[in-house]
Enzyme design. Sequence first.
Site, PDB file in Angstrom:
ATOM      1  N   ARG A   1       0.805  -1.225   0.000  1.00 38.04           N
ATOM      2  CA  ARG A   1       0.000   0.000   0.000  1.00 38.04           C
ATOM      3  C   ARG A   1       0.841   1.279   0.000  1.00 38.04           C
ATOM      4  NH1 ARG A   1      -3.646  -2.529   4.784  1.00 38.04           N
ATOM      5  NH2 ARG A   1      -1.780  -3.825   4.908  1.00 38.04           N
TER       6      ARG A   1
ATOM      7  N   TYR B   1      40.746  25.439  -4.011  1.00 39.78           N
ATOM      8  CA  TYR B   1      40.698  24.317  -4.961  1.00 39.78           C
ATOM      9  C   TYR B   1      41.343  24.720  -6.269  1.00 39.78           C
ATOM     10  CZ  TYR B   1      38.452  20.429  -7.512  1.00 39.78           C
ATOM     11  OH  TYR B   1      38.208  19.314  -8.256  1.00 39.78           O
TER      12      TYR B   1
END
Length: 475
Positions: free
Chosen positions: A22, A395
């Site tokens: 269900r 970075y």
Amino acid sequence: MTASSSLVSTTALILAAGQGTRMKSSTPKVMHTLCGNPLVYYPIRAALDAGCTEVVVVVGHGREHVETYLAKAFGPKVKTAVQREQRGTGDAANAGLSAVSSSSERVLLFYGDVPLLMAEDLVQVVNAIDKNAELALATCALADPTGYGRILRNSAGNILEIREQRDLKSDAERAIVEINPGIYSSSTRFLRDAVAALKPNNAQGELYLTDIVALAAQAGKKVVGVPSRAEVLVGVNDRRQLVEAEEVLYARIAQAWRVAGVTVRSGARIEPMVVLEPDVTVEASTHLRGRTRVGKGALVDVGCVLTNVSVGEGAVLKPYSVLSDSTVGARAQIGPFSHLRPDSDIGDEAHIGNFVETKKTRIGRGSKANHLAYLGDGIVGENANIGAGTIFCNYDGFLKHTTIIEDGVFIGSDSQIVAPITIGKGAYIATGTTVTKSVPPEALAIARVPQVNKDEYARKLKAKLKAAKEQAKKT
Ligand code: UD1
Ligand code: CA
């Protein structure tokens, strides 16, 4: 919400192998989350809080998913048993019994889809066994019993059997409002014998666990019903019930914190593993998730989302700040609109202001980054001032590098600090500098194109640009 009793040699057997059709989902039903934890977390928590000496969870549908979660969340405290094919709750109980230790004296058997159960509800069913009954089960009267197994009693009021909704035979049976919430307790020996005797004689052709009631009653054994609280017994079969149960849980958690001395405004959502100290204020629309802890007197203002965050005493988190896996020191100020990504460690009395993002960065006591900055992979000392628009360029497209800013450094607005780099104690970075070389303590770093002022040139320039615009309109 802690242990309310300690049960002697009692095994909790929790059935969680069903698919949960269900739910209409590829995720097994018991792994759907409410208040941040999978459905199956809650019945296990209740069993552990009740002091069960052993917990066995029967898994089947999506078992790898469920087992991985259980190992991570509960470790050796929870054992699993596998039901290979889902042939009913009786078959699941049988599978589970194979993992129950031989020294187990009593079993507390219930379903894995009941998230609102509490330890006290379980303990009272187990305690009913001590009064000479062979089998005890929770019972409850519901205004709308649709879908539940009904409790059939004889004229003397003794329980005869449980009959499933689809096996009810008459309107009189359908009118019965006393239902089976699905919490059973017996000796381990009784359950082993009863489950072995089950037959699949029902509409579904399944082995119904509920038939152990009729088996006990027919053998003249005493079955007791334990009247239980309807509001904690609801089973989750579909997503509507999932969210309804979640609302109840959030409300319950908020109320418990209010009683403990925390102001929790309505609409705030606090997950079960969160810890709050007295005099904390949690404003509306705030979400406190995972293992978040908030220290005495701290304010978490409107719309903040904290996941696994530790907040120190007296800290102020201004509206709409998002923090994960981070630490905020005592009396620090964060926000509005700050983003603290994992491994941010903000020192006592430090300030992180609007549109400042930090990641894997330590900010020392009393340091400030009040506006528009990205501080990633940094170590910032005490009492440093990081100006608006500062970026730690961490970075290079391949590797992440560290920026070290020592105590008392002043970084002027709009500076880029290109890591790896160290700015020495007390150094001063002039506004708009791109810092590519480490700066010694107490030095001034300035890297700018010299400014030129051309007298009256603005007037000329504007006339030229206006003419160009008019020309463009004509063509
Ligand atoms: C069951 C009871 C019903 C009770 C209701 C309470 C039976 C036959 N019926 O019905 O009397 O009123 O719970 O909520 O027991 N499961 C397995 N393996 C299976 C089948 C089910 O592990 O083969 C597990 C499911 O994962 C679930 C639990 O057993 O956690 C209950 O199964 P479910 O199908 O939800 O039973 P209900 O129809 O709700
Ligand atoms: Ca159910």
